[in-house]
Design a protein around this motif. Structure first.
Motif, PDB file in Angstrom:
ATOM      1  N   PRO A  42       0.616  -1.108   0.013  1.00 24.60           N
ATOM      2  CA  PRO A  42       0.054  -0.011  -0.041  1.00 24.60           C
ATOM      3  C   PRO A  42       0.723   1.213  -0.073  1.00 24.60           C
ATOM      4  N   VAL A  43       0.213   2.306  -0.641  1.00 24.47           N
ATOM      5  CA  VAL A  43       0.788   3.648  -0.623  1.00 24.47           C
ATOM      6  C   VAL A  43      -0.065   4.414   0.468  1.00 24.47           C
ATOM      7  N   ILE A  44       0.630   4.649   1.497  1.00 25.61           N
ATOM      8  CA  ILE A  44      -0.136   5.286   2.568  1.00 25.61           C
ATOM      9  C   ILE A  44       0.330   6.719   2.872  1.00 25.61           C
ATOM     10  N   MET A  45      -0.535   7.747   3.215  1.00 21.96           N
ATOM     11  CA  MET A  45      -0.277   8.940   3.484  1.00 21.96           C
ATOM     12  C   MET A  45      -1.142   9.532   5.080  1.00 21.96           C
ATOM     13  N   GLN A  46      -0.589  10.330   5.607  1.00 23.22           N
ATOM     14  CA  GLN A  46      -0.978  10.964   6.865  1.00 23.22           C
ATOM     15  C   GLN A  46      -2.309  11.649   6.331  1.00 23.22           C
ATOM     16  N   ARG A  47      -3.514  11.769   7.101  1.00 24.99           N
ATOM     17  CA  ARG A  47      -4.572  12.629   6.622  1.00 24.99           C
ATOM     18  C   ARG A  47      -4.290  13.990   6.332  1.00 24.99           C
ATOM     19  N   SER A  48      -3.440  14.577   7.209  1.00 28.17           N
ATOM     20  CA  SER A  48      -3.118  16.068   7.167  1.00 28.17           C
ATOM     21  C   SER A  48      -2.427  16.548   5.895  1.00 28.17           C
ATOM     22  N   GLU A  49      -1.523  15.176   5.491  1.00 26.89           N
ATOM     23  CA  GLU A  49      -0.778  15.492   4.261  1.00 26.89           C
ATOM     24  C   GLU A  49      -1.755  15.384   2.866  1.00 26.89           C
ATOM     25  N   PHE A  50      -2.536  14.344   3.097  1.00 24.27           N
ATOM     26  CA  PHE A  50      -3.744  13.767   2.278  1.00 24.27           C
ATOM     27  C   PHE A  50      -4.518  14.657   1.744  1.00 24.27           C
ATOM     28  N   GLU A  51      -5.170  15.616   2.756  1.00 26.04           N
ATOM     29  CA  GLU A  51      -6.075  16.521   2.483  1.00 26.04           C
ATOM     30  C   GLU A  51      -5.604  17.790   1.803  1.00 26.04           C
ATOM     31  N   THR A  52      -4.311  17.944   1.648  1.00 33.80           N
ATOM     32  CA  THR A  52      -3.765  19.002   0.914  1.00 33.80           C
ATOM     33  C   THR A  52      -3.334  18.706  -0.498  1.00 33.80           C
ATOM     34  N   THR A  53      -3.693  17.261  -0.978  1.00 35.75           N
ATOM     35  CA  THR A  53      -3.054  17.165  -2.487  1.00 35.75           C
ATOM     36  C   THR A  53      -3.881  17.709  -3.701  1.00 35.75           C
ATOM     37  N   THR A  54      -5.485  17.923  -3.373  1.00 33.39           N
ATOM     38  CA  THR A  54      -6.466  18.386  -4.250  1.00 33.39           C
ATOM     39  C   THR A  54      -6.276  19.768  -4.362  1.00 33.39           C
ATOM     40  N   THR A  55      -5.369  20.612  -5.019  1.00 34.97           N
ATOM     41  CA  THR A  55      -5.618  21.848  -4.879  1.00 34.97           C
ATOM     42  C   THR A  55      -5.531  22.886  -6.049  1.00 34.97           C
ATOM     43  N   LEU A  56      -4.782  22.379  -6.901  1.00 28.95           N
ATOM     44  CA  LEU A  56      -4.757  22.901  -8.559  1.00 28.95           C
ATOM     45  C   LEU A  56      -4.782  21.848  -9.608  1.00 28.95           C
ATOM     46  N   LEU A  57      -5.264  22.414 -10.688  1.00 27.70           N
ATOM     47  CA  LEU A  57      -5.118  21.798 -11.940  1.00 27.70           C
ATOM     48  C   LEU A  57      -3.851  21.741 -12.303  1.00 27.70           C
ATOM     49  N   THR A  58      -3.419  20.926 -12.978  1.00 27.69           N
ATOM     50  CA  THR A  58      -1.969  20.881 -13.273  1.00 27.69           C
ATOM     51  C   THR A  58      -1.853  20.672 -14.928  1.00 27.69           C
ATOM     52  N   ASN A  59      -0.939  20.702 -15.395  1.00 31.17           N
ATOM     53  CA  ASN A  59      -0.859  20.559 -16.864  1.00 31.17           C
ATOM     54  C   ASN A  59      -1.117  19.238 -17.209  1.00 31.17           C
ATOM     55  N   ALA A  60      -1.559  19.086 -18.759  1.00 29.22           N
ATOM     56  CA  ALA A  60      -1.860  17.721 -19.009  1.00 29.22           C
ATOM     57  C   ALA A  60      -1.030  16.659 -18.762  1.00 29.22           C
ATOM     58  N   GLU A  61      -1.338  15.572 -18.648  1.00 31.59           N
ATOM     59  CA  GLU A  61      -0.293  14.433 -18.606  1.00 31.59           C
ATOM     60  C   GLU A  61      -0.661  13.379 -19.516  1.00 31.59           C
ATOM     61  N   VAL A  62      -0.033  12.378 -19.825  1.00 32.10           N
ATOM     62  CA  VAL A  62      -0.234  11.349 -20.639  1.00 32.10           C
ATOM     63  C   VAL A  62      -0.948  10.231 -20.030  1.00 32.10           C
ATOM     64  N   LEU A 126     -15.367  14.314  -2.174  1.00 35.27           N
ATOM     65  CA  LEU A 126     -15.311  15.652  -2.366  1.00 35.27           C
ATOM     66  C   LEU A 126     -16.242  16.316  -3.296  1.00 35.27           C
ATOM     67  N   ALA A 127     -16.735  17.442  -2.972  1.00 36.11           N
ATOM     68  CA  ALA A 127     -17.587  18.343  -3.721  1.00 36.11           C
ATOM     69  C   ALA A 127     -16.768  19.357  -4.073  1.00 36.11           C
ATOM     70  N   LEU A 128     -16.631  19.740  -5.322  1.00 35.11           N
ATOM     71  CA  LEU A 128     -15.420  20.795  -5.884  1.00 35.11           C
ATOM     72  C   LEU A 128     -15.998  21.377  -7.242  1.00 35.11           C
ATOM     73  N   THR A 129     -15.434  22.632  -7.280  1.00 33.92           N
ATOM     74  CA  THR A 129     -15.900  23.417  -8.473  1.00 33.92           C
ATOM     75  C   THR A 129     -14.619  23.522  -9.111  1.00 33.92           C
ATOM     76  N   ILE A 130     -14.526  23.652 -10.383  1.00 33.16           N
ATOM     77  CA  ILE A 130     -13.330  23.888 -11.348  1.00 33.16           C
ATOM     78  C   ILE A 130     -13.421  25.060 -12.082  1.00 33.16           C
ATOM     79  N   ASP A 131     -12.391  26.059 -12.191  1.00 35.39           N
ATOM     80  CA  ASP A 131     -12.307  26.802 -13.156  1.00 35.39           C
ATOM     81  C   ASP A 131     -11.119  26.533 -14.095  1.00 35.39           C
ATOM     82  N   ILE A 132     -11.453  26.047 -14.988  1.00 32.75           N
ATOM     83  CA  ILE A 132     -10.431  25.347 -16.180  1.00 32.75           C
ATOM     84  C   ILE A 132      -9.695  26.644 -16.672  1.00 32.75           C
ATOM     85  N   ASN A 133     -10.284  27.837 -17.002  1.00 37.62           N
ATOM     86  CA  ASN A 133      -9.630  28.742 -17.664  1.00 37.62           C
ATOM     87  C   ASN A 133      -8.318  29.266 -16.492  1.00 37.62           C
ATOM     88  N   SER A 134      -8.748  29.350 -15.292  1.00 33.50           N
ATOM     89  CA  SER A 134      -7.615  29.863 -14.356  1.00 33.50           C
ATOM     90  C   SER A 134      -6.938  28.746 -13.785  1.00 33.50           C
TER      91      SER A 134
END
Length: 180
Positions: A42-62, A126-134
């Motif tokens: 398993p790949v394990i993370m602490q909850r405090s670190e885990f909750e900060t991983t969904t913050t920004l859209l990144t560049n397109a990936e393969v 998670l419930a989230l909103t995304i602004d793709i342009n920004s």
């Protein structure tokens, strides 16, 4: 006493399959003693670190390990198993453009209602909103522990976690260097 043809056929089928039974006499039957944890870790993370991983859209990936696909208006969301979602602009269906990646660890599915995107984030919803342009994301709601921990690819392996630890993925162990 007459032997019925069906009983003879059944007996012959059983005899023909006997070579498939593990005998434990050679190395080819060694797989019987292996446990799922011998293959995956398993790949394990602490909850405090885990909750900060969904913050920004990144560049397109393969796209490497695709999962479910969701279509909303002119956008296609393709899941990268346990990693996030590729966002494809499908305004021109003859030339779709991979424009961004939404990093959501432990994800496998999403749905969209109006402007809200609902996605599983390992054990959380998670419930989230995304602004793709920004390229910005706003998490409007997090329901913690809405889902069970992610199971191994075998589907039955559980891992003894400490409090506040989350499994975000399972990786294949490198068994190529182990003694035989």
């Amino acid at each position: 006493m007459k032997i019925k043809p069906l009983a003879i056929l059944l007996f012959c089928c059983c005899l023909s399959l006997q070579s498939c039974w593990p005998t434990g006499t050679d190395d080819t039957d060694a797989f019987i003693d292996l446990q799922p944890s011998d293959y995956y870790q398993p790949v394990i993370m602490q909850r405090s670190e885990f909750e900060t991983t969904t913050t920004l859209l990144t560049n397109a990936e393969v796209i490497i390990n695709s999962g479910k696909i969701y279509v909303k208006d002119t956008y296609i969301f393709i899941n990268e198993r346990n990693k996030g979602f590729h966002i494809i602009n499908n305004t021109d269906p003859t030339n779709p453009q991979n424009i961004a990646f939404l990093n959501v660890l432990g994800s496998s599915d999403l749905t969209i209602k109006d402007d809200a995107i609902y996605v599983n984030n390992a054990t959380d919803l998670l419930a989230l909103t995304i602004d793709i342009n920004s390229g910005t994301i706003e998490i409007t709601k997090r329901v913690t522990n809405a889902f069970p921990q992610i199971r191994s690819p075998f589907g039955s392996e559980f891992y003894n976690l400490q409090e506040n630890e989350i499994i975000v993925d399972w990786i294949l162990n490198d068994t190529s260097n182990e003694p035989s």
